[in-house]
Design a protein around this motif. Structure first.
Motif, PDB file in Angstrom:
ATOM      1  N   SER A1003       0.833  -1.206   0.000  1.00 33.82           N
ATOM      2  CA  SER A1003       0.000   0.000   0.000  1.00 33.82           C
ATOM      3  C   SER A1003       0.869   1.257   0.000  1.00 33.82           C
ATOM      4  N   GLU A1004       2.086   1.153  -0.518  1.00 36.65           N
ATOM      5  CA  GLU A1004       2.964   2.309  -0.564  1.00 36.65           C
ATOM      6  C   GLU A1004       2.446   3.324  -1.586  1.00 36.65           C
ATOM      7  N   THR A1005       3.067   4.487  -1.598  1.00 37.84           N
ATOM      8  CA  THR A1005       2.654   5.552  -2.509  1.00 37.84           C
ATOM      9  C   THR A1005       2.958   5.144  -3.947  1.00 37.84           C
ATOM     10  N   VAL A1006       1.970   5.300  -4.802  1.00 38.79           N
ATOM     11  CA  VAL A1006       2.150   5.024  -6.230  1.00 38.79           C
ATOM     12  C   VAL A1006       2.551   6.302  -6.948  1.00 38.79           C
ATOM     13  N   LEU A1007       1.709   7.320  -6.829  1.00 36.27           N
ATOM     14  CA  LEU A1007       1.972   8.652  -7.375  1.00 36.27           C
ATOM     15  C   LEU A1007       1.568   9.678  -6.327  1.00 36.27           C
ATOM     16  N   TYR A1008       2.348  10.725  -6.189  1.00 37.30           N
ATOM     17  CA  TYR A1008       1.947  11.795  -5.292  1.00 37.30           C
ATOM     18  C   TYR A1008       0.754  12.538  -5.892  1.00 37.30           C
ATOM     19  N   SER A1009      -0.237  12.777  -5.077  1.00 38.29           N
ATOM     20  CA  SER A1009      -1.374  13.573  -5.509  1.00 38.29           C
ATOM     21  C   SER A1009      -1.057  15.052  -5.330  1.00 38.29           C
ATOM     22  N   ILE A1010      -1.848  15.897  -5.963  1.00 37.94           N
ATOM     23  CA  ILE A1010      -1.648  17.333  -5.823  1.00 37.94           C
ATOM     24  C   ILE A1010      -1.812  17.757  -4.360  1.00 37.94           C
ATOM     25  N   ALA A1011      -2.768  17.144  -3.676  1.00 37.93           N
ATOM     26  CA  ALA A1011      -2.973  17.484  -2.269  1.00 37.93           C
ATOM     27  C   ALA A1011      -1.749  17.138  -1.431  1.00 37.93           C
ATOM     28  N   GLU A1012      -1.130  15.992  -1.706  1.00 42.67           N
ATOM     29  CA  GLU A1012       0.071  15.602  -0.965  1.00 42.67           C
ATOM     30  C   GLU A1012       1.242  16.535  -1.279  1.00 42.67           C
ATOM     31  N   ASN A1017       4.065  21.118   6.062  1.00 44.54           N
ATOM     32  CA  ASN A1017       4.401  20.542   7.355  1.00 44.54           C
ATOM     33  C   ASN A1017       4.347  21.608   8.441  1.00 44.54           C
ATOM     34  N   GLU A1018       4.852  21.294   9.629  1.00 50.59           N
ATOM     35  CA  GLU A1018       4.760  22.246  10.743  1.00 50.59           C
ATOM     36  C   GLU A1018       5.597  23.495  10.508  1.00 50.59           C
ATOM     37  N   ASP A1019       6.566  23.406   9.584  1.00 51.73           N
ATOM     38  CA  ASP A1019       7.392  24.568   9.265  1.00 51.73           C
ATOM     39  C   ASP A1019       6.849  25.369   8.090  1.00 51.73           C
ATOM     40  N   GLY A1020       5.693  24.953   7.575  1.00 55.37           N
ATOM     41  CA  GLY A1020       5.101  25.663   6.454  1.00 55.37           C
ATOM     42  C   GLY A1020       5.730  25.335   5.109  1.00 55.37           C
ATOM     43  N   ILE A1021       6.437  24.206   5.018  1.00 54.75           N
ATOM     44  CA  ILE A1021       7.117  23.799   3.783  1.00 54.75           C
ATOM     45  C   ILE A1021       6.330  22.660   3.154  1.00 54.75           C
ATOM     46  N   SER A1022       5.974  22.824   1.894  1.00 52.29           N
ATOM     47  CA  SER A1022       5.268  21.767   1.173  1.00 52.29           C
ATOM     48  C   SER A1022       6.276  20.854   0.481  1.00 52.29           C
ATOM     49  N   THR A1023       5.818  19.656   0.127  1.00 57.97           N
ATOM     50  CA  THR A1023       6.688  18.706  -0.560  1.00 57.97           C
ATOM     51  C   THR A1023       7.151  19.254  -1.907  1.00 57.97           C
ATOM     52  N   LEU A1024       6.235  19.885  -2.646  1.00 58.54           N
ATOM     53  CA  LEU A1024       6.591  20.429  -3.949  1.00 58.54           C
ATOM     54  C   LEU A1024       7.630  21.545  -3.808  1.00 58.54           C
ATOM     55  N   PHE A1025       7.456  22.397  -2.829  1.00 54.72           N
ATOM     56  CA  PHE A1025       8.416  23.472  -2.605  1.00 54.72           C
ATOM     57  C   PHE A1025       9.792  22.899  -2.256  1.00 54.72           C
ATOM     58  N   TYR A1026       9.797  21.876  -1.435  1.00 61.28           N
ATOM     59  CA  TYR A1026      11.056  21.237  -1.047  1.00 61.28           C
ATOM     60  C   TYR A1026      11.760  20.649  -2.267  1.00 61.28           C
ATOM     61  N   LEU A1027      11.002  19.957  -3.139  1.00 65.06           N
ATOM     62  CA  LEU A1027      11.592  19.361  -4.336  1.00 65.06           C
ATOM     63  C   LEU A1027      12.129  20.428  -5.283  1.00 65.06           C
ATOM     64  N   GLN A1028      11.414  21.547  -5.395  1.00 59.97           N
ATOM     65  CA  GLN A1028      11.877  22.628  -6.257  1.00 59.97           C
ATOM     66  C   GLN A1028      13.207  23.193  -5.776  1.00 59.97           C
ATOM     67  N   LYS A1029      13.406  23.226  -4.468  1.00 58.88           N
ATOM     68  CA  LYS A1029      14.617  23.833  -3.927  1.00 58.88           C
ATOM     69  C   LYS A1029      15.817  22.882  -3.982  1.00 58.88           C
ATOM     70  N   ALA A1048       7.937  30.108 -14.449  1.00 55.33           N
ATOM     71  CA  ALA A1048       6.491  29.997 -14.226  1.00 55.33           C
ATOM     72  C   ALA A1048       6.221  29.488 -12.813  1.00 55.33           C
ATOM     73  N   ALA A1049       5.176  30.035 -12.202  1.00 52.12           N
ATOM     74  CA  ALA A1049       4.772  29.588 -10.874  1.00 52.12           C
ATOM     75  C   ALA A1049       4.031  28.265 -10.977  1.00 52.12           C
ATOM     76  N   GLU A1050       4.093  27.482  -9.911  1.00 51.01           N
ATOM     77  CA  GLU A1050       3.447  26.172  -9.933  1.00 51.01           C
ATOM     78  C   GLU A1050       1.939  26.288 -10.111  1.00 51.01           C
ATOM     79  N   SER A1051       1.357  27.394  -9.656  1.00 53.84           N
ATOM     80  CA  SER A1051      -0.098  27.562  -9.785  1.00 53.84           C
ATOM     81  C   SER A1051      -0.525  27.664 -11.239  1.00 53.84           C
ATOM     82  N   GLU A1052       0.366  28.093 -12.127  1.00 55.00           N
ATOM     83  CA  GLU A1052       0.023  28.200 -13.542  1.00 55.00           C
ATOM     84  C   GLU A1052      -0.200  26.834 -14.173  1.00 55.00           C
ATOM     85  N   LEU A1053       0.372  25.811 -13.588  1.00 57.36           N
ATOM     86  CA  LEU A1053       0.235  24.468 -14.146  1.00 57.36           C
ATOM     87  C   LEU A1053      -1.127  23.861 -13.870  1.00 57.36           C
TER      88      LEU A1053
END
Length: 1221
Positions: A1003-1012, A1017-1029, A1048-1053
């Motif tokens: 039952s591991e992760t297959v694909l990350y969803s947009i919500a994920e 997290n508690e520091d206000g860092i999202s997974t997508l932001f972390y990967l971008q950096k 381009a900003a991620e919201s444009e996608l």
């Protein structure tokens, strides 16, 4: 009630619309068919009908209603009381929304004759709309010409469209057939003409894709799957067909029209194997035979026959364990002599064994038990073969018919399950319950025949444990078979017990030697000599036996004489008496290397110990005697240390440092020796020779030759070039074969966003198929080299030889200069004719003459070279664009400017030698027609050469750090390092061993969803932001790949569903997800496809045709033959244990797995499907082993399905589909 009904209808309609639109971002459409309960899922016709209804809903809702109503009728027939899980909700929704409401709108009751007429009318319209006959004809024309025309992509699209259209038509035809059975035959004949019936039957015969199969469509005719055209596959299929020595099949056994009856149909009839198991093992055995035949050589003729050698190899490998088991017991196999067995008889035994294995479930963990079962079933088969008509085997007859699963496997499974249920979740002692090994080891002796055949269920072997007051009890105790594992820290000793025993014995030798020297006692010396003699004799016997057993001839003799007691004693002295591991032996050379390695270690260790004992052991002997003789010593802890123990603890502490050093110093010598040997082996294998991008640059010109020597199949033309000493031609030939593989690696780096488009162009290697007499290297090796050479030429005041020597010090600078020279000549001579062509020849002829006379510096003004380069850049920049009148005029003007610069500023032309040619050139120039007849370069190869020349003359920055991405560098370094490794001679893909890869998934992760990805997290860092950096360059490359601005900003996608899917994939490929694993495993198939494609192209002399089309290495994925060959050699299965449960609950993981199947056609998903239903008023749970793949609609289609015993442990899940391969 009406309002509730209306709300229900609106809800279902919205759900259906969402399913047709794809169901969400990146989720493949599953349609209303995705809601079919698992208890109805065994009838795949319901699923097919609902899928067709979903497809045509927008075209004709009335026909969609008829199909849904028919699906409801099928569901009602399967489960009239709606007792299965989810059946009531499914039928309620289908009936209330589609049947009742739509029927009321059309006026109440439904007339079946009108439904038939409506379906028939829609069938004609749908067929005409999609032009079925023309579609099939176009596909066949493309299939015949795609190799030469380059329309492989168009062929793929045509084939997919044809499959979808014909699949829908087949469903319509099947529904018409079912409905006509509800009316009288006379009315049916009036409604459907004979001509229409023939058309429908013809279309149905074309739809082999709706018949479930894994790779080879054996139960359906196929015109599109290239694998059935392979001679070895056709020969394997024909080898399994029924022959005259087999008894007749009963009339009740039905065989599909697409194939003839075969051996597996006979075994299915006799032993009651499940139909799904028989179908899968049929394909499995065809795979084995075809692969083995391909290794022996290609077959010829219209009706190829399988080779006897291929059958024997498959027979020997498949039944190898059974033969060894018979020899071990000892027991005579079911056949008297292997040499006397016919090819057909061998195949019959192979089929029987794999059918047993495929249906054995967890009993597969008891391989010798399977041998026992095979032994008895084969004897029953021999008896059945003597009859005229096949009859059910006595051991498999049950009250419900013939069932191998119920009568043979179920009793074994029940006792294993009972033992497993009493292991206290693995915490019980191993001695308290029997595990797989205990059951299997029972069949290592002749006592197993006490179980009889059919099973004697009253045997103690089948006694089940029961719990009484927390203890395990049996009616007839039957405990562990042989070895009992105990959980203890003494495993630290036991795992190396031979080494510890050897060290202790040697310590005794040193101790006794030191004792004898200290005491100078003759008696003790004699005792020491006797001790040494005994130890030496034992060690000598062990060494001699070990050396003899390392030779294959000696092992063969001992195995043949294993029944002799003396031989068994000798073997017992060398190896424990077990069935497993008896045939595991090293090669003599490996054994000698191993012995030599340890002899060096032990020699160093005991040499050190010998000198140590002279200074430590011997001086301790006398103090030890004195301490032992002391009486009445008083210690602070007197009772503990000295009372009645002769001061033992004092002696212990005295000797402890010496003994510790003796036991531990071997690790020091082992570490040192391992480091030395590892260094030497690595140096010999040239490991890590390429450790940086600079090394890749430096050694690149050696890669093509190494690739051809190690990874490419032998080519006759290359052998001729090697023998004739044509080094230049050989280098170009090697580069042309290496380029497609290198380019595919580079393109995949771009697809994974490790490099950008600029780096892609720099890393790509030309095909080296053109008219240039030199090797064209990738631009990242030659970038800026032309400008460096220009600066050297401008500054150089020395002779021509000195100038060329300075340029040649950098090999790639030399290659860049030579390529520019030859490229300019080739391009100008290709686009100019008559006088223009003659001018190019005279100019380059003059330059060559100056070089030969070593007057190049006097004939050419190198200070004006920048002007020439500027004019050449202008010419190349225009010619690389699309043809137009303005561009053509601009090209003529640019070449005229080049003419002026060459004649008036750079070159001193001597016209005396070719005065007539120069007069003709001057006359044409005066008349303005010197370059007027310019031919625009439309040839793909010439166009690529012009673009490459433009890049060579414009790139001024060094590409020494290309690629920049660390992961891209690591992959290129790993690949290039592997080119210099020692490896076996490469063989063609057709002759390769087939292999399979299984990935267990729960039952591991297959694909990350947009919500994920957006969750903070508690520091206000999202997974997508972390990967971008942490992957900033890869993020920019990703945005460029999907045609977005780098900033381009991620919201444009989020405005594009396709971009959202690409974003999810990009993030998932950088995490621990199943998607990343699948992509990596699919590279195996991609590599096999490319290699097979190029081998076929070279072997069938299609190279020139592909070069003309410009498709030498770009469209191999569209080749049906390459895909079929890869499927024959490589299989990838993800064993998703709970995929059926996830799909039933509508979880995101199931939708993502379906998406992976849709994007990877070779991906298979194996899982255990749990079907809950009510039988005879009681809940019933059935387990089915399923193998699914994506169908033509992108949804999962069952490739294999048969009843399965419930699994006892998670580890067995990944073996579910292993029988298919």
């Amino acid at each position: 009630m009406a309002r509730a009904e209306a709300n229900w209808e609106r809800l279902v309609r919205a759900a259906l619309r969402g399913e047709r639109m794809g169901g969400g971002y990146g989720v493949p459409a599953s349609g209303i068919a995705g809601n079919v309960p698992t208890s109805l899922g065994n009838n795949t016709h319901i699923d097919e009908v609902l899928r067709a209804a979903d497809e045509i809903q927008d075209e004709d809702p009335t026909v969609a209603r008829i199909l849904c109503e028919h699906a409801y009728a099928l569901a009602q027939n399967l489960d009239p009381n709606s007792e299965g899980r989810g059946v009531l909700q499914f039928k309620t929704g289908l009936m209330s929304v589609i049947r009742q409401k739509l029927a009321k709108r059309e006026g109440g009751a439904i007339d079946r004759s009108q439904d038939i007429a409506k379906l028939q009318e829609f069938y004609k319209l749908y067929r005409e709309k999609h032009k079925v006959d023309e579609l099939c004809e176009d596909e066949m024309k493309l299939r015949e010409s795609a190799v030469f025309s380059g329309n492989l992509g168009e062929l793929e699209r045509k084939t997919l469209k044809r499959k979808k259209v014909l699949a829908t038509l087949k469903v319509l035809w099947s529904v018409i057939e079912d409905i006509t059975r509800e009316i009288s035959p006379e009315d049916a004949d009036k409604l459907i003409s004979e001509e229409m019936k023939k058309v429908m039957q013809k279309d149905a015969a074309r739809t082999e894709d709706v018949v479930a199969y894994n790779i080879i469509p054996l139960d359906a005719l196929s015109t599109t799957n290239a694998i059935v055209t392979f001679p070895e596959v056709r020969a394997a299929i024909s080898a399994l067909q029924y022959h005259r020595d087999l008894p007749r099949l009963p009339a009740t056994i039905s065989v599909p029209d697409a194939r003839n009856s075969d051996m597996l149909d006979l075994l299915h009839c006799v032993f009651g194997f499940q139909k799904g198991n028989v179908s899968n093992q049929r394909e499995h055995i065809v795979h084995l035979l075809a692969n083995e035949q391909s290794r022996l050589g290609k077959l010829s003729g219209n009706e190829p026959k399988i080779d006897e050698g291929a059958v024997h190899v498959v027979f020997s490998k498949s039944l190898d364990n059974y033969i060894k088991w018979c020899n071990y017991l000892p027991l005579r196999p079911v056949w008297n002599n292997t040499e006397s067995l016919t090819k057909e008889k061998k195949l019959l035994y192979v089929c029987l064994y794999y059918l047993i294995w495929g249906e054995a479930g967890n009993i597969r963990f008891l391989p010798e038990c399977l041998c026992y079962i095979f032994h008895h079933l084969a004897r029953e088969l021999e008896e059945n073969m003597r009859k005229q008509t096949a009859e059910p085997a006595e051991s498999c007859i049950s009250n419900d018919g013939v069932s191998f699963l119920g009568q043979v496997i179920s009793p074994l499974y029940e006792i294993i399950a009972a033992e497993a249920a009493n292991n206290n979740n693995g915490r019980a002692a191993h001695s308290a319950w029997r595990n797989y090994d205990d059951f299997n080891e029972f069949f290592w002796s002749s006592k197993c025949f006490q179980l009889g055949w059919p099973w004697k269920l009253n045997s103690p072997f089948f006694s089940k444990p029961t719990r009484k007051e927390g203890l395990l009890h049996r009616n007839h105790h039957y405990g562990k078979t042989s070895f009992v594992e105990h959980r203890t820290f003494l495993h630290l000793y036991h795992s190396f017990h031979r080494l510890w025993m050897f060290l202790i014995m040697m310590f005794q030798v040193f101790f006794l030697q030191g004792l004898c020297k200290a005491l100078q006692d003759g008696a003790q010396s004699a005792f020491f000599k006797i001790y040494v003699v005994v130890i030496s004799a034992y060690a000598g016997v062990q060494i001699i036996i070990g050396l003899l057993m390392s030779f294959p001839c000696c092992r063969g003799v001992t195995n043949a004489c294993y029944s002799w007691s003396f031989v068994r004693l000798i073997q017992w002295m060398h190896q424990e008496h077990n069935y497993v591991g008896r045939g595991m032996h090293e090669r003599p050379l490996d054994y000698i290397k191993y012995v030599a390695f340890w002899l060096v270690i032990l020699a160093a260790k005991f040499s050190f110990t010998y000198f140590l004992q002279e200074s430590l052991i011997q001086p301790l002997v006398e103090p030890t005697r004195l301490i032992t003789s002391f009486k009445g010593l008083q210690y602070q802890w007197h009772d503990f240390f000295s009372k009645n123990n002769h001061n033992a603890f004092t002696i212990l502490f005295l000797w402890a440092p010496v003994v510790s050093i003796y036991l531990l110093d071997i690790h020091v010598f082992y570490t040192i020796m391992s480091a030395i040997v590892g260094f030497l082996l690595g140096a010999r294998e040239r490991l890590g020779e390429i450790r940086s991008v600079e090394a890749v640059h430096r050694f690149f010109e050696k890669f093509p030759e190494a690739f051809m020597d190690k990874l490419h199949v032998p080519v006759p033309k290359r052998k001729q070039l090697l023998s004739s000493g044509q080094d230049a031609e050989l280098s170009k030939f090697d580069a042309s074969r290496f380029a497609p593989f290198w380019n595919e690696i580079v393109r995949n780096l771009r697809e994974e966003d490790y490099i950008n488009n600029t780096e892609l162009e720099l890393l790509l290697m030309p095909k080296n198929k053109g008219g240039l007499p030199i090797v064209q290297w990738p631009l990242f090796l030659l970038a800026s080299k032309v400008f460096l050479a220009k600066d050297i030429a401008v500054d150089c005041k020395d002779s021509q030889d000195e100038l060329w020597l300075r340029i040649s010090k950098d090999e790639y600078m030399q290659y860049a200069v030579e390529e520019c020279f030859h490229s300019i000549y080739h391009i100008l001579t290709s686009i100019l004719d008559k006088e223009g062509h003659l001018w190019v020849q005279r100019i380059f002829g003059g330059i060559r003459e100056s070089i030969s006379k070593k007057k190049i510096q006097s004939d050419i003004h190198f200070s004006k070279l920048p002007n020439v380069i500027a004019k050449l850049v202008a010419v190349a920049g225009i010619l690389k664009e699309t043809e137009s009148a303005d561009m053509k005029k601009g090209a003529v003007n640019a070449i005229q400017d080049l003419y002026e610069v060459v004649h008036h500023e750079v070159l001193s032309v001597d016209m005396s030698g070719n005065i007539d040619d120069w007069n003709q050139i001057n006359r044409a120039r005066a008349e303005g027609r010197l370059f007027s007849n310019l031919k625009w370069p439309n040839d793909p190869g010439l166009k690529d050469l012009i673009k490459r020349l433009h890049s060579l003359l414009t790139i001024k920055e060094s590409a020494a750090n290309v690629p920049k991405n660390l992961e891209a560098c690591r992959r290129l370094e790993f690949f290039t390092n592997s080119l210099f490794r020692r490896m076996p001679l490469a063989r063609p893909v057709a002759e390769m061993l087939s292999f399979s890869v299984f990935t267990p998934y729960y039952s591991e992760t297959v694909l990350y969803s947009i919500a994920e990805l957006q969750k903070r997290n508690e520091d206000g860092i999202s997974t997508l932001f972390y990967l971008q950096k942490i992957y900033p360059d890869e993020w920019k490359n990703f945005l460029t790949r999907i045609n977005r601005d780098e900033n381009a900003a991620e919201s444009e996608l989020f405005s594009s569903a396709n971009d959202i899917l690409e974003l999810r994939l990009w993030a998932s490929y950088r995490g621990q997800t199943l998607a990343r694993t699948v992509r990596g495993m699919m590279y195996y198939r991609k590599a096999l496809m490319l290699q097979s494609y190029l081998e076929r192209m070279h072997s069938e002399d299609l190279e020139s045709a592909f070069d003309m089309a410009g498709l030498a290495d770009t469209h191999f994925e569209y080749s049906p033959e390459a895909r079929a060959q890869a499927d024959l050699k490589f299989t990838y299965v993800v064993t998703c244990q709970i995929y059926g449960l996830q799909k039933g609950e509508g979880k995101q993981e199931a939708a993502d797995i379906a998406l992976l199947m849709q994007r990877n056609e070779a991906l298979r998903i194996a899982y255990i499907d749990v079907v809950e239903s009510i039988k005879n008023g009681k809940p019933s749970t059935e387990y089915y082993s399923k193998l699914v793949k994506a169908d033509i609609h992108g949804k999962d289609k069952v490739s294999g399905n048969w009843f399965w015993m419930p699994c006892l442990m998670h580890d067995c899940y990944y073996r579910v589909s292993e029988a298919l391969y």
